[in-house]
Design a protein around this motif. Structure first.
Motif, short mmCIF file in Angstrom:
data_model
loop_
_atom_site.label_atom_id
_atom_site.label_comp_id
_atom_site.label_asym_id
_atom_site.label_seq_id
_atom_site.Cartn_x
_atom_site.Cartn_y
_atom_site.Cartn_z
N ARG A 22 46.82 -3.14 62.20
CA ARG A 22 48.05 -3.82 62.64
C ARG A 22 48.34 -4.91 61.61
NH1 ARG A 22 44.13 -3.28 66.20
NH2 ARG A 22 43.63 -5.50 66.23
N MET A 23 49.28 -4.62 60.77
CA MET A 23 49.38 -5.39 59.52
C MET A 23 50.74 -6.07 59.34
SD MET A 23 48.28 -3.91 55.91
CE MET A 23 48.66 -4.58 54.33
N LEU A 24 50.70 -7.30 58.83
CA LEU A 24 51.94 -7.99 58.45
C LEU A 24 51.95 -8.18 56.95
CD1 LEU A 24 52.51 -10.81 61.04
CD2 LEU A 24 54.11 -9.00 60.47
N ASP A 25 53.02 -7.75 56.33
CA ASP A 25 53.17 -7.95 54.89
C ASP A 25 54.04 -9.16 54.64
OD1 ASP A 25 51.62 -5.79 54.28
OD2 ASP A 25 53.27 -4.49 53.65
N HIS A 26 53.55 -10.03 53.79
CA HIS A 26 54.36 -11.16 53.35
C HIS A 26 55.05 -10.80 52.06
CE1 HIS A 26 53.50 -14.60 55.97
NE2 HIS A 26 52.66 -13.72 56.45
N TRP A 27 56.31 -11.16 51.97
CA TRP A 27 57.01 -10.98 50.71
C TRP A 27 57.11 -12.35 50.02
CZ3 TRP A 27 61.64 -7.14 52.04
CH2 TRP A 27 61.09 -5.85 52.27
N ASP A 28 55.98 -13.05 50.01
CA ASP A 28 55.92 -14.40 49.44
C ASP A 28 55.61 -14.34 47.95
OD1 ASP A 28 55.82 -14.75 52.19
OD2 ASP A 28 54.41 -16.41 52.12
N ASN A 29 56.27 -15.20 47.21
CA ASN A 29 55.96 -15.37 45.80
C ASN A 29 55.30 -16.73 45.61
OD1 ASN A 29 57.35 -12.92 44.88
ND2 ASN A 29 59.20 -14.00 45.53
N VAL A 30 54.49 -16.84 44.57
CA VAL A 30 53.92 -18.15 44.24
C VAL A 30 55.05 -19.04 43.73
CG1 VAL A 30 52.25 -19.39 42.82
CG2 VAL A 30 51.67 -17.11 43.71
N ASP A 31 55.84 -18.48 42.84
CA ASP A 31 56.97 -19.23 42.28
C ASP A 31 58.25 -18.89 43.05
OD1 ASP A 31 55.59 -20.42 40.06
OD2 ASP A 31 55.50 -18.40 39.20
N VAL A 32 59.27 -19.71 42.81
CA VAL A 32 60.57 -19.42 43.40
C VAL A 32 61.32 -18.50 42.44
CG1 VAL A 32 62.77 -20.42 44.12
CG2 VAL A 32 60.62 -21.61 44.60
N HIS A 33 61.85 -17.40 42.97
CA HIS A 33 62.55 -16.46 42.10
C HIS A 33 64.02 -16.37 42.46
CE1 HIS A 33 59.17 -14.82 39.88
NE2 HIS A 33 58.48 -15.07 40.96
N ASP A 34 64.86 -16.56 41.54
CA ASP A 34 66.32 -16.41 41.62
C ASP A 34 66.92 -16.74 42.98
OD1 ASP A 34 66.19 -13.89 43.10
OD2 ASP A 34 65.44 -13.01 41.26
N VAL A 35 67.98 -16.04 43.28
CA VAL A 35 68.76 -16.40 44.47
C VAL A 35 68.02 -16.14 45.78
CG1 VAL A 35 71.07 -16.17 43.52
CG2 VAL A 35 69.85 -14.13 44.30
N MET A 36 66.99 -15.32 45.74
CA MET A 36 66.32 -14.98 47.00
C MET A 36 65.37 -16.07 47.46
SD MET A 36 65.70 -11.03 47.28
CE MET A 36 66.52 -9.85 46.25
N GLY A 37 65.15 -17.06 46.65
CA GLY A 37 64.22 -18.11 47.06
C GLY A 37 62.79 -17.66 46.88
N TYR A 50 63.88 -15.94 55.72
CA TYR A 50 64.96 -16.73 56.34
C TYR A 50 64.39 -17.90 57.12
CZ TYR A 50 66.83 -12.36 54.87
OH TYR A 50 67.11 -11.27 54.10
N ALA A 51 63.23 -18.38 56.67
CA ALA A 51 62.56 -19.44 57.41
C ALA A 51 61.93 -20.42 56.44
CB ALA A 51 61.51 -18.82 58.33
N GLY A 52 62.62 -20.66 55.34
CA GLY A 52 62.10 -21.64 54.39
C GLY A 52 61.17 -21.02 53.37
N GLY A 53 60.33 -21.86 52.80
CA GLY A 53 59.42 -21.42 51.75
C GLY A 53 58.16 -20.79 52.32
N SER A 54 57.26 -20.44 51.42
CA SER A 54 56.02 -19.78 51.81
C SER A 54 55.08 -20.75 52.53
CB SER A 54 55.33 -19.25 50.55
OG SER A 54 54.02 -18.85 50.83
N LEU A 55 54.35 -20.23 53.48
CA LEU A 55 53.31 -21.02 54.14
C LEU A 55 52.09 -21.16 53.24
CD1 LEU A 55 53.24 -19.49 57.73
CD2 LEU A 55 53.89 -21.82 57.13
N PHE A 56 52.00 -20.28 52.24
CA PHE A 56 50.79 -20.25 51.42
C PHE A 56 50.97 -21.03 50.11
CE2 PHE A 56 50.72 -15.65 53.14
CZ PHE A 56 50.30 -16.08 54.39
N PHE A 57 52.11 -20.81 49.48
CA PHE A 57 52.32 -21.36 48.14
C PHE A 57 53.48 -22.37 48.15
CE2 PHE A 57 51.17 -16.81 47.91
CZ PHE A 57 49.91 -16.92 47.32
N ALA A 58 53.37 -23.37 47.30
CA ALA A 58 54.48 -24.31 47.11
C ALA A 58 54.38 -24.89 45.72
CB ALA A 58 54.41 -25.43 48.14
#
Ligand code: GCU
Length: 712
Positions: free
Chosen positions: A177-192, A198-206
């Motif tokens: 039962r898996m959740l995939d994060h589409w989190d980036n370490v860096d901020v990329h272009d218009v997608m943030g 749609y809930a702000g930045g990553s919980l893992f990286f900033a």
């Protein structure tokens, strides 16, 4: 990048407790709970410490009491006992046996013959006001504890006095039962920073690094553990340069994140780039049949497992939307997936290989190419060629997480392959967490569909009860970020909750799951319960009613995918067209006159969808191009259906706004304010959808609304 990277990025506060406010985690109120473990167990099983923390937290909040093995003999008032099956309580000697407490006798009875309990299962026994949860691992106990808490919240005030006798074993239907994060370490272009987040930045990286303070991530892991999620993909499937190195220089970050999730029974995965042997390893090729490439993956993977012994494995998006893959070397996706599978196999790891492969450089003039066909065309011929530790991860529909589309034909086409069904909790195409859209009813329809008309369901295939009997997974893209409400729209928490619950048990009713969530999150107020149900129960259908009609999909603003743009993708290379003209609308995917896509389904669906007489209304324009005047099974014409549903959809959103306004003072003020603000935007956006869709259709076909409503 060298060594672990940390960031002083401040953690936003206060954070909403979601469905685990302290008030809900004390199933026994002021009662006395007992946690029994064997002497050497806690060191080896970090989830046991989580169970203890949860119980202490509950006791603190409610004035209850927790005892553990080392706390001496508890009194007669124990109401809840959590025990591992490694514990063997002895009968009390001599006279003491006569005065043995009820709980003690019950625990002895349960543990004398606990049965064989797989690690994630638990046995629940209730007798004479005492509840005993037994499990062979901390994870099983954690699931049992949250089950008891949910049950108490669903029956406010009654659980403590409950005298009903129960003895049952509960196990997850779905092993992965898996959740995939589409989190980036860096901020990329218009997608943030979080792609489609749609809930702000990553919980893992900033700030381009792993957060120094992982407190939010720990709370998140706790939320996921409570609903039974057991795998998390840490980074975006579109793997950029920096994220590709999480495998190597960034590994200390992965070690820290694994330590965050491990105490909640969750293993971590990394999305990796197929080109990593070149971009990270400096090799001249990433050809899966090249021995140097194979050695590179084996070495890197061994290195990862030395650092994270319970690492889950890899997630791969290859030859998809610009990501590198085996096609560059004339190899196929079985060659590609098996390359990674063989590197992972010695360590028990799994590769989740995504089937989202299609031509995103399509010429809109070319009517012979149909994006919906692509996954089946690429993958079905490979059935039987994937290693046992490959799970082919298939989006639930053939296009892309639309509000409504047919179920992917790949799910019925690969009995000799382990299949994961991928859902999207993040609301990319379903209102982006600005619109209230409870997705569990949609997921239930998908999971309940029987790909062969009778026999196994889609959920069964993922579970491993399909024709091939191979266990797969249920996977979804997460919807959280560092927003104080976790999900931007506070009511979108219900989607995260529901995904976990349906992954555990796909037969749960969406309304019942929502009921649990409301009870845990907002407490027992019946008006709040009724109000939230009124807003959310049908919100997915409401959303559908004012957006793209009858399964035709898209019509969203290119790029952002938010808000209407009827022709936004019509002349684009992305393969998502509706073909509206003055005479009609829809995509002909029939065998008789169209792209032949219906032929990818087994009977009966290949015929049900092929024939206008049997094709369900809600998928009509997905499968057929019809005149505007075509009469639906509902009795309405296509054009009148567009008018009616779009006006009705906006009216329903107006009602939602009123329902929520009436709950002011009944839910926390900050939640009320945030939801109100989102509902205002939903109403504005729904009107925009209505006006653009009705106007577009009227201008194309010239048929007026039979009810004379305002069209521009
Ligand atoms: C959609 C989405 C992308 C994402 C892709 C995927 O196309 O818009 O942002 O990368 O799905 O699932 O890989």
């Amino acid at each position: 990048m060298s060594g672990p990277t940390t960031s002083p990025h401040p953690t936003p506060t206060p954070v909403h407790p979601a469905w685990l406010p302290d008030a809900t985690i004390a199933p026994l109120g002021t009662g006395h709970a007992l946690l029994l473990t064997a002497r050497d167990e806690t060191a080896a099983d970090p989830v046991l410490a989580t169970v203890e923390t949860e119980l202490r937290r509950a006791a603190r909040a409610h004035g209850g009491r927790l005892s553990t093995r080392t706390d001496g003999e508890p009194g007669p008032d124990v109401r809840l006992v959590l025990a591992t099956t490694a514990v063997h309580p002895q009968p009390l000697p001599g006279d003491a046996a006569a005065t043995e407490h009820a709980w003690h006798a019950l625990v002895r009875r349960v543990l004398a013959d606990p049965g064989t309990l797989p690690p994630e299962s638990f046995r629940l026994v209730r007798d004479a006001g005492v509840t005993v949860v037994a499990a062979s691992s901390g994870t099983g106990l954690l699931h049992g504890l949250h089950h008891v808490a949910r049950d108490a919240a669903a029956r406010p005030g009654r659980a403590a006095e409950d005298t009903a006798v129960t003895d049952e074993v509960r196990s997850p239907a779905q092993a992965v039962r898996m959740l995939d994060h589409w989190d980036n370490v860096d901020v990329h272009d218009v997608m943030g920073q979080v792609e489609r987040g749609y809930a702000g930045g990553s919980l893992f990286f900033a700030d381009g690094a792993l957060r120094d303070d992982l407190g939010r991530a720990e709370e998140y892991a706790r939320l996921l553990g409570s609903i039974g999620i057991n795998r998390v993909g840490l980074n975006n499937v579109n793997v950029h340069a920096r994220e590709a190195r999480l495998l190597t220089e960034g590994l200390p970050d992965v070690v820290r994140l694994a330590a965050v999730f491990r105490p909640h029974g969750i293993r971590v995965h990394l999305s990796v780039s197929f080109a990593a042997p070149m971009t990270v390893g400096g090799l001249p090729t990433a050809d899966p049949l090249d021995p140097g490439v194979q050695r590179w993956w084996a070495d890197v993977t061994a290195h990862v497992y030395r650092a994270v012994p319970d690492f889950g494995g890899y997630v791969v998006k290859a030859d998809s939307e610009g990501q590198p893959g085996p096609f560059a070397y004339g190899r196929d996706h079985a060659d590609g997936a098996n390359l990674l599978a063989r590197a992972l196999a010695p360590f028990g790891g799994t590769v989740f290989w995504r089937a989202f492969v299609y031509d995103h450089h399509q010429d809109w003039r070319d009517r012979s190419t149909d994006r919906a066909r692509a996954a089946h065309d690429h993958f079905a011929p490979l059935d039987g060629r994937f290693d046992e530790n490959v799970v082919l991860q298939v989006k639930h529909g053939p296009l892309d997480f639309q509000t409504r589309e047919a179920v992917s034909p790949v799910i019925a086409a690969m009995p000799r392959t382990r299949l994961a069904v991928e859902l999207q909790v993040t609301q990319e195409y379903t209102g982006q967490q600005r619109h209230a859209c409870y997705l569990a009813p949609w997921w239930r329809e998908i999971l309940d569909l029987r790909p062969w008309g009778e026999g196994p369901t889609v959920a069964d295939v993922a579970i491993g009860d399909g024709p091939g009997g191979r266990p797969g997974a249920l996977v979804a893209v997460s919807n959280v970020g560092d927003d104080p409400f976790w999900t931007g729209h506070p009511l979108a928490q219900a989607n995260l909750y529901a995904f976990g619950r349906l992954a555990w048990d796909p037969t749960l009713a969406p309304e019942a799951v929502l009921d649990e969530w409301v009870g845990l999150t907002f407490g027992a107020d019946p008006d709040v319960r009724a109000g939230v149900h009124a807003i959310l129960d049908d919100s997915w259908r409401t959303y559908e009613s004012y957006t793209a009609p009858l399964g035709v999909g898209f019509m969203v603003t290119p790029g952002s995918h938010y808000g209407p743009s009827v022709d936004g993708y019509e002349y684009s290379p992305w393969g998502t067209y509706h073909f509206a003209d003055r005479d009609g609308i829809g995509v002909d995917r029939t065998r008789a006159t169209g792209t032949g896509y219906t032929g990818q389904y087994p009977a009966p669906w290949r015929d049900v969808y092929e024939d206008l007489a049997t094709c369900p209304d809600e998928l009509l324009l997905f499968f057929h191009h019809v005149p505007w005047g075509h009469v639906l099974h509902s009795g309405s014409t296509v054009v009148q259906h567009v008018y009616d549903t779009h006006f009705a959809g906006v009216e329903r959103v107006e009602e939602m706004v009123g329902t929520w306004a009436a709950l002011a003072g009944r839910v926390p003020e900050d939640v009320h304010a945030r939801v109100s603000e989102r509902l205002d935007e939903q109403l504005r956006s729904a009107r925009e959808w209505r006006d653009q869709l009705t106007t577009y259709v009227f201008r194309k076909c010239g048929v007026p609304d039979a009810r004379g409503r305002r069209i521009y």
